[in-house]
Write a protein that holds these residues in place. Structure first.
Motif: not given
Length: 374
Positions: A185-186, A188, A326-327, A329-330, A338, A341
């Motif tokens: 999820a986070d 980068k 979803f956010r 930035d994600s 996406n 996950r």
């Protein structure tokens, strides 16, 4: 130079074909663009560009009708010249007998068929874009046309050639040794992050790109024929994947896992959104092969308009469920990633299917576009 029309199909089958032609892998890049530009600006721009695509589609159909009228008129002139040549070579008595016979047996039927029931502008011959350009443009216009279509096809292939290895790299690589569920999820990731042992992510991307080129590149020099079952399989996989993503996003929103809070408008993201939307509505280059076999074209404009309304509704459903689930930035550039996950999809089979979905569909379309460019 005119290709055969092929087997005819009903207008509603043509509507489905056009829907499948427009809704392709380009739709997978729309959620990220929607989240960046804001939902209101994105919706307005999507509707506007969808309408412009519909207008240009009617322009192409009108050009096809004009090209058919020109071809039909030339056939009528050639037929008349043949009749005149035949009558001039016969004797006077033969001319009288033959003329009476033709008046009684041939000419009325032909005149009714050619002047009454047959509309000169009816699209019965498949006239491709290149031939229409040569019919209606001068030399400069023809060269500009081929420059535009080559630029589009090359850009299309470049996007495909980048999307396949990128998807493979994202699904198979892991940034840390204990990460086993694909895209987190986070997370980068950088190109220099490790993938497998000493290999970096960029190295894995290059390996996949080389394999993709070696496997599919040679198909550029073949001819593409009888792709019916291949296209059916590709369309089936596409709709299964889109349905799964929409349902999973709706389920997450319904269970209270709503992460997205998209802005109303952000003009900095309009440039990317514009390109994504134009690419997602591109179908004009394939209209001659799609429209010509339609058995009845009396309500073609209404059916095409209905098709665009359905496509707009589908794009809106896909993008709005994505940006609120979803956010911003994600959201990944390829929306399918996406769902690679563990916290989104518990089934490993579904995760790999959605993560590798662009690989399957693009790999089937890449040779067709490459042959067209060649």
């Amino acid at each position: 130079e005119i290709t055969e029309t092929g087997e005819l199909y009903s207008p509603y089958v043509g509507l489905v074909y056009m829907f499948n032609l427009i809704v392709g892998t380009g739709a997978l890049t729309m959620p990220k663009a929607f989240a960046t530009a804001g939902w209101l600006v994105s919706l307005v721009l999507l509707v506007f560009l969808g309408f412009m695509s519909f207008v240009t589609t009617t322009f192409v159909v009108e050009a096809m009708a004009a090209a058919n009228a020109q071809l039909h008129w030339k056939r009528m002139e050639n037929h008349q010249e043949e009749e005149d040549d035949d009558s001039s070579t016969a004797s006077d008595s033969d001319v009288l007998v033959q003329d009476n016979y033709e008046r009684a047996e041939k000419r009325p039927i032909l005149s009714v068929q050619r002047r009454g029931s047959l509309n000169l502008f009816e699209i019965t011959d498949r006239v491709e874009m290149g031939q229409m350009a040569s019919m209606f443009f001068n030399k400069v216009g023809v060269n500009l046309f081929y420059f535009c279509i080559i630029t589009y096809l090359y850009g299309d292939l470049a996007i495909y050639a980048a999307a396949v290895p990128f998807s493979l790299m994202q699904v198979t690589c892991s940034a840390t040794s204990n990460e086993s569920c694909g895209v987190e999820a986070d997370s980068k990731h950088n190109d220099t992050d490790p993938c497998w042992g000493p290999l970096r992510r960029v190295d894995a991307y290059r390996i996949y790109l080389a394999v993709f080129t070696l496997l599919l590149g040679p198909f550029t020099f073949f001819d593409v024929q009888k792709t019916k079952y291949l296209q059916i399989l590709t369309s089936l996989m596409r709709w299964v994947a889109f349905a799964i993503m929409i349902v999973l996003a709706l389920v997450r929103i319904g269970h209270g896992h709503r992460e997205g809070h998209p802005p109303l408008a952000d003009l900095s993201g309009v440039r990317n959104l514009f390109g994504v939307c134009v690419y997602s509505f591109m179908c004009q280059h394939s209209l001659p092969s799609l429209v010509t076999p339609v058995s009845s074209k009396r309500r073609l404009t209404c059916l095409v308009f209905l098709d665009y309304v359905l496509i707009l509704a589908f794009y809106g459903l896909l993008c709005f469920t994505a940006i609120f689930c979803f956010r911003g930035d994600s959201l990944m550039d390829m929306y399918t990633l996406n769902f690679a996950r563990c916290d989104v999809v518990s089934s490993a089979a579904v995760r790999f299917f959605l993560g590798l979905f662009p690989v399957f569909t693009i790999s089937t379309n890449f040779p067709i576009i490459a042959v067209t460019l060649r």
